[in-house]
Scaffold this motif. Structure first.
Motif, PDB file in Angstrom:
ATOM      1  N   TYR A  99     101.282  57.532  10.581  1.00 55.21           N
ATOM      2  CA  TYR A  99     100.810  58.822  10.779  1.00 55.21           C
ATOM      3  C   TYR A  99     100.967  59.247  12.282  1.00 55.21           C
ATOM      4  O   TYR A  99     101.236  60.384  12.719  1.00 55.21           O
ATOM      5  N   THR A 100     100.659  58.408  13.179  1.00 51.32           N
ATOM      6  CA  THR A 100     100.321  58.702  14.686  1.00 51.32           C
ATOM      7  C   THR A 100     101.790  58.897  15.227  1.00 51.32           C
ATOM      8  O   THR A 100     102.161  60.061  15.877  1.00 51.32           O
ATOM      9  N   GLN A 101     102.850  58.047  14.969  1.00 52.06           N
ATOM     10  CA  GLN A 101     104.356  58.356  15.187  1.00 52.06           C
ATOM     11  C   GLN A 101     105.098  59.092  14.447  1.00 52.06           C
ATOM     12  O   GLN A 101     106.065  59.754  14.877  1.00 52.06           O
TER      13      GLN A 101
END
Ligand code: ZN
Length: 175
Positions: A99-101
């Motif tokens: 999700y973050t990357q």
């Protein structure tokens, strides 16, 4: 895979390998034990086979292209995806979404499945970019894809984890 082993007195420690016209050419020190050599060669074989499989899948149709079409059709082009690729190492997971990357990795096994199942897996992982959890709104996004339920049944029958509602946001791999 054909393997040629060249033992060289000039080599001291390192064993190296490369593919030459479908043949794995291994260079090893003269006195390396057969046992060690076998282990290392086995590792090289797996590595090169995986690379080959990945290249073959990408040649079939680039994952990036497929994802761009799905993004347009199901997400109104709203998703920003930094990277999307096949991975060869996953066993029971059919895909991963970070999700973050904003990156997605898909098991190579999915690339070998019918395209409507592959598309489901992609849409599932893409939906995680909007909803990290398997929440109600997550499933409502996924259900924009009409074959979603059928594809989940297919994956379950293939031994993949379809019942993965308990995963949490922080797990890097989501089914
Ligand atoms: Zn999921």
């Amino acid at each position: 895979m054909e393997v040629t082993i060249i033992r060289s007195p000039r080599r001291h420690r390192t064993i190296s390998a490369r593919m030459v016209n479908d043949c794995l050419v291994v260079r090893a020190p003269q006195h390396v034990s057969q046992e060690r050599l076998d282990t290392v060669v086995e590792g090289f074989k797996i590595k090169f086979q995986k690379r080959r499989l990945k290249e073959a899948l990408d040649r079939k149709q680039s994952l990036r292209e497929i994802v761009e079409k799905l993004n347009e059709k199901y997400f109104a082009n709203a998703l920003k995806i930094n990277s999307i690729e096949y991975v060869i190492d996953q066993n029971s997971k059919y895909g991963c979404c970070n999700y973050t990357q904003r990156s997605i990795r898909i098991s190579h096994k999915v690339g070998l499945m019918p395209s409507w199942v592959r598309d489901y897996v992609l849409i599932h992982e893409m939906a995680h970019l909007l909803e990290p959890n398997h929440s109600k709104s997550f499933w409502s996004i996924v259900s924009r894809y009409k074959l979603a339920e059928r594809a989940r049944g297919y994956l379950l029958a293939m031994g993949f984890l379809a019942e993965d509602e308990q995963e949490n946001v922080n797990s890097e791999c989501m089914g």
